[in-house]
Design a protein around this motif. Sequence first.
Motif, PDB file in Angstrom:
ATOM      1  N   PRO A 119      94.033   6.802 125.887  1.00 34.36           N
ATOM      2  CA  PRO A 119      93.253   7.556 124.905  1.00 34.36           C
ATOM      3  C   PRO A 119      93.621   9.028 124.979  1.00 34.36           C
ATOM      4  O   PRO A 119      94.008   9.538 126.033  1.00 34.36           O
ATOM      5  CB  PRO A 119      91.804   7.312 125.334  1.00 34.36           C
ATOM      6  N   ARG A 120      93.493   9.727 123.879  1.00 35.94           N
ATOM      7  CA  ARG A 120      93.878  11.143 123.882  1.00 35.94           C
ATOM      8  C   ARG A 120      92.934  11.951 124.767  1.00 35.94           C
ATOM      9  O   ARG A 120      93.284  13.018 125.271  1.00 35.94           O
ATOM     10  CB  ARG A 120      93.945  11.698 122.463  1.00 35.94           C
ATOM     11  N   ASP A 121      91.704  11.486 124.984  1.00 35.95           N
ATOM     12  CA  ASP A 121      90.766  12.103 125.925  1.00 35.95           C
ATOM     13  C   ASP A 121      90.360  11.060 126.954  1.00 35.95           C
ATOM     14  O   ASP A 121      90.267   9.878 126.627  1.00 35.95           O
ATOM     15  CB  ASP A 121      89.504  12.608 125.213  1.00 35.95           C
ATOM     16  N   GLY A 122      90.100  11.514 128.160  1.00 34.11           N
ATOM     17  CA  GLY A 122      89.715  10.578 129.206  1.00 34.11           C
ATOM     18  C   GLY A 122      88.346  10.881 129.780  1.00 34.11           C
ATOM     19  O   GLY A 122      88.161  10.871 130.997  1.00 34.11           O
ATOM     20  N   TYR A 123      87.373  11.169 128.898  1.00 37.77           N
ATOM     21  CA  TYR A 123      86.014  11.412 129.370  1.00 37.77           C
ATOM     22  C   TYR A 123      85.034  10.943 128.305  1.00 37.77           C
ATOM     23  O   TYR A 123      85.370  10.840 127.136  1.00 37.77           O
ATOM     24  CB  TYR A 123      85.790  12.891 129.690  1.00 37.77           C
ATOM     25  N   GLY A 124      83.796  10.684 128.732  1.00 40.53           N
ATOM     26  CA  GLY A 124      82.804  10.130 127.818  1.00 40.53           C
ATOM     27  C   GLY A 124      82.184  11.155 126.894  1.00 40.53           C
ATOM     28  O   GLY A 124      82.127  10.967 125.685  1.00 40.53           O
ATOM     29  N   ASN A 125      81.719  12.275 127.452  1.00 38.53           N
ATOM     30  CA  ASN A 125      81.126  13.328 126.637  1.00 38.53           C
ATOM     31  C   ASN A 125      81.160  14.641 127.416  1.00 38.53           C
ATOM     32  O   ASN A 125      81.628  14.698 128.555  1.00 38.53           O
ATOM     33  CB  ASN A 125      79.689  12.968 126.214  1.00 38.53           C
ATOM     34  N   ILE A 126      80.649  15.684 126.793  1.00 39.59           N
ATOM     35  CA  ILE A 126      80.701  17.013 127.399  1.00 39.59           C
ATOM     36  C   ILE A 126      79.899  17.076 128.695  1.00 39.59           C
ATOM     37  O   ILE A 126      80.281  17.762 129.647  1.00 39.59           O
ATOM     38  CB  ILE A 126      80.185  18.072 126.403  1.00 39.59           C
ATOM     39  N   ASP A 127      78.789  16.356 128.760  1.00 38.78           N
ATOM     40  CA  ASP A 127      77.982  16.373 129.981  1.00 38.78           C
ATOM     41  C   ASP A 127      78.787  15.865 131.183  1.00 38.78           C
ATOM     42  O   ASP A 127      78.629  16.364 132.300  1.00 38.78           O
ATOM     43  CB  ASP A 127      76.722  15.520 129.800  1.00 38.78           C
ATOM     44  N   ILE A 128      79.639  14.883 130.941  1.00 35.66           N
ATOM     45  CA  ILE A 128      80.493  14.388 132.016  1.00 35.66           C
ATOM     46  C   ILE A 128      81.458  15.471 132.471  1.00 35.66           C
ATOM     47  O   ILE A 128      81.708  15.661 133.672  1.00 35.66           O
ATOM     48  CB  ILE A 128      81.279  13.142 131.551  1.00 35.66           C
ATOM     49  N   LEU A 129      82.014  16.217 131.504  1.00 33.81           N
ATOM     50  CA  LEU A 129      82.942  17.297 131.847  1.00 33.81           C
ATOM     51  C   LEU A 129      82.248  18.402 132.636  1.00 33.81           C
ATOM     52  O   LEU A 129      82.865  19.039 133.488  1.00 33.81           O
ATOM     53  CB  LEU A 129      83.547  17.897 130.576  1.00 33.81           C
ATOM     54  N   LEU A 130      80.991  18.634 132.356  1.00 34.44           N
ATOM     55  CA  LEU A 130      80.260  19.650 133.107  1.00 34.44           C
ATOM     56  C   LEU A 130      80.091  19.239 134.563  1.00 34.44           C
ATOM     57  O   LEU A 130      80.038  20.090 135.455  1.00 34.44           O
ATOM     58  CB  LEU A 130      78.894  19.902 132.461  1.00 34.44           C
ATOM     59  N   GLU A 131      80.007  17.940 134.811  1.00 37.37           N
ATOM     60  CA  GLU A 131      79.907  17.445 136.187  1.00 37.37           C
ATOM     61  C   GLU A 131      81.270  17.430 136.873  1.00 37.37           C
ATOM     62  O   GLU A 131      81.389  17.748 138.058  1.00 37.37           O
ATOM     63  CB  GLU A 131      79.317  16.023 136.189  1.00 37.37           C
ATOM     64  N   ASN A 132      82.294  17.045 136.118  1.00 38.65           N
ATOM     65  CA  ASN A 132      83.639  16.949 136.669  1.00 38.65           C
ATOM     66  C   ASN A 132      84.645  17.224 135.552  1.00 38.65           C
ATOM     67  O   ASN A 132      85.015  16.319 134.812  1.00 38.65           O
ATOM     68  CB  ASN A 132      83.875  15.554 137.256  1.00 38.65           C
ATOM     69  N   PRO A 133      85.084  18.492 135.401  1.00 42.76           N
ATOM     70  CA  PRO A 133      85.889  18.881 134.229  1.00 42.76           C
ATOM     71  C   PRO A 133      87.357  18.462 134.321  1.00 42.76           C
ATOM     72  O   PRO A 133      88.272  19.272 134.172  1.00 42.76           O
ATOM     73  CB  PRO A 133      85.745  20.407 134.238  1.00 42.76           C
ATOM     74  N   VAL A 134      87.571  17.186 134.551  1.00 41.76           N
ATOM     75  CA  VAL A 134      88.932  16.662 134.681  1.00 41.76           C
ATOM     76  C   VAL A 134      88.995  15.287 134.023  1.00 41.76           C
ATOM     77  O   VAL A 134      88.111  14.449 134.231  1.00 41.76           O
ATOM     78  CB  VAL A 134      89.346  16.534 136.171  1.00 41.76           C
ATOM     79  N   ALA A 135      90.031  15.032 133.220  1.00 44.14           N
ATOM     80  CA  ALA A 135      90.276  13.704 132.666  1.00 44.14           C
ATOM     81  C   ALA A 135      91.135  12.901 133.637  1.00 44.14           C
ATOM     82  O   ALA A 135      91.748  13.469 134.549  1.00 44.14           O
ATOM     83  CB  ALA A 135      90.969  13.816 131.320  1.00 44.14           C
ATOM     84  N   PHE A 136      91.221  11.587 133.433  1.00 38.35           N
ATOM     85  CA  PHE A 136      91.947  10.766 134.414  1.00 38.35           C
ATOM     86  C   PHE A 136      93.455  10.862 134.268  1.00 38.35           C
ATOM     87  O   PHE A 136      94.207  10.436 135.143  1.00 38.35           O
ATOM     88  CB  PHE A 136      91.483   9.300 134.373  1.00 38.35           C
ATOM     89  N   PHE A 137      93.922  11.469 133.148  1.00 41.95           N
ATOM     90  CA  PHE A 137      95.358  11.702 132.990  1.00 41.95           C
ATOM     91  C   PHE A 137      95.551  12.909 132.091  1.00 41.95           C
ATOM     92  O   PHE A 137      94.818  13.100 131.122  1.00 41.95           O
ATOM     93  CB  PHE A 137      96.054  10.486 132.380  1.00 41.95           C
ATOM     94  N   SER A 138      96.553  13.729 132.412  1.00 43.53           N
ATOM     95  CA  SER A 138      96.807  14.948 131.657  1.00 43.53           C
ATOM     96  C   SER A 138      97.968  14.745 130.689  1.00 43.53           C
ATOM     97  O   SER A 138      99.128  14.641 131.109  1.00 43.53           O
ATOM     98  CB  SER A 138      97.121  16.116 132.596  1.00 43.53           C
ATOM     99  N   HIS A 139      97.664  14.725 129.395  1.00 47.45           N
ATOM    100  CA  HIS A 139      98.709  14.586 128.388  1.00 47.45           C
ATOM    101  C   HIS A 139      99.533  15.863 128.257  1.00 47.45           C
ATOM    102  O   HIS A 139     100.731  15.805 127.945  1.00 47.45           O
ATOM    103  CB  HIS A 139      98.093  14.241 127.032  1.00 47.45           C
ATOM    104  N   LYS A 140      98.916  17.013 128.483  1.00 44.73           N
ATOM    105  CA  LYS A 140      99.668  18.261 128.321  1.00 44.73           C
ATOM    106  C   LYS A 140     100.746  18.395 129.403  1.00 44.73           C
ATOM    107  O   LYS A 140     101.844  18.879 129.123  1.00 44.73           O
ATOM    108  CB  LYS A 140      98.743  19.478 128.317  1.00 44.73           C
ATOM    109  N   HIS A 141     100.431  17.937 130.617  1.00 48.06           N
ATOM    110  CA  HIS A 141     101.451  17.980 131.662  1.00 48.06           C
ATOM    111  C   HIS A 141     102.532  16.927 131.408  1.00 48.06           C
ATOM    112  O   HIS A 141     103.709  17.152 131.689  1.00 48.06           O
ATOM    113  CB  HIS A 141     100.807  17.786 133.035  1.00 48.06           C
ATOM    114  N   ALA A 142     102.116  15.796 130.866  1.00 46.50           N
ATOM    115  CA  ALA A 142     103.100  14.774 130.486  1.00 46.50           C
ATOM    116  C   ALA A 142     104.019  15.325 129.401  1.00 46.50           C
ATOM    117  O   ALA A 142     105.239  15.116 129.431  1.00 46.50           O
ATOM    118  CB  ALA A 142     102.389  13.516 129.999  1.00 46.50           C
ATOM    119  N   ALA A 143     103.440  16.044 128.431  1.00 44.01           N
ATOM    120  CA  ALA A 143     104.250  16.626 127.357  1.00 44.01           C
ATOM    121  C   ALA A 143     105.228  17.653 127.916  1.00 44.01           C
ATOM    122  O   ALA A 143     106.378  17.748 127.471  1.00 44.01           O
ATOM    123  CB  ALA A 143     103.344  17.270 126.307  1.00 44.01           C
ATOM    124  N   TYR A 144     104.786  18.422 128.899  1.00 39.81           N
ATOM    125  CA  TYR A 144     105.687  19.386 129.538  1.00 39.81           C
ATOM    126  C   TYR A 144     106.853  18.662 130.208  1.00 39.81           C
ATOM    127  O   TYR A 144     108.022  19.029 130.020  1.00 39.81           O
ATOM    128  CB  TYR A 144     104.933  20.226 130.567  1.00 39.81           C
TER     129      TYR A 144
END
Length: 278
Positions: free
Chosen positions: A114-139
């Motif tokens: 998925p283009r995002d790896g988190y459920g909602n913003i509240d999850i990001l506030l607890e742990n602001p990291v997705a399970f895979f980084s597409h931007k680093h993959a693109a690099y």
Amino acid sequence: MKDKTIKEELVIKAREMGIPLIGFAPVKRWADPPKRLPNKFNEWIPEEFWPQSIYPEVKTVIVIGLPVQLPIVETAPSIYYHELYKIVNNLLDSKAYEISNYLTVKGYPSIYLPRDGYGNIDILLENPVAFFSHKHAAYLAGMGSFGENNVLLTKDYGPRVRFTSIFTSAIIEGDPIIGDDLCTHCERCINQCPVNAIPQHLESYDNSLKGYRPMDKIACAKRSKMLRKDYKSPCGICIKVCPVGKDRQIFNREDMSIYTDNSKYKKAWDHVKKYGSR
């Protein structure tokens, strides 16, 4: 032996699907990053976030990118950009799914992410990291370099691109990593961030890896949560004021003063912002 024909097929298929950006990165690049990034890169991508840690069969990561149209981004934050963001995300998911199935049918088991790896913003506030980084993959797939706001910059669209990835068991030749620093280091993204999420002065800033500034992800996520309540997330300011990208020439937006002066565009942007959101 590396299969060169499948890469050619995928490039053609991407063009037929309306995907302007596609890149390829062998998974060994996560374990053995470019020598010019000896320490910082490992900080960016710990082993648990490597593709082979998520899907052990993966041999190549295919990254696709779709642009977000500059004149719409310029209205951000607004319901207009909010809707654009949603449609681009949905298109990325569906196109990546289609490509993964295409490869699987051809005998190369593949999965899309998925283009995002988190459920909602509240999850990001607890742990602001997705399970895979597409931007680093693109690099690592040779699609761009990093800007001061830690977003990937591309030659064609600057930071105004959304990415997602496909993990495939096919062994595909990787694209060369871009050595040029596309960022102009104008610091517009830093100075115009409404929550100062990008640090302006870092004593320990490593100039050997320009563009690496540890973002205040919590501040950014809090603003996103606030904007989402008003139906006009994401923020988009740091990507709309970036001067990088050929799209600026196409849309006749090379005069960067339009974002700070009372330009002819402000009336149009203000009109859009008045409606469809709080």
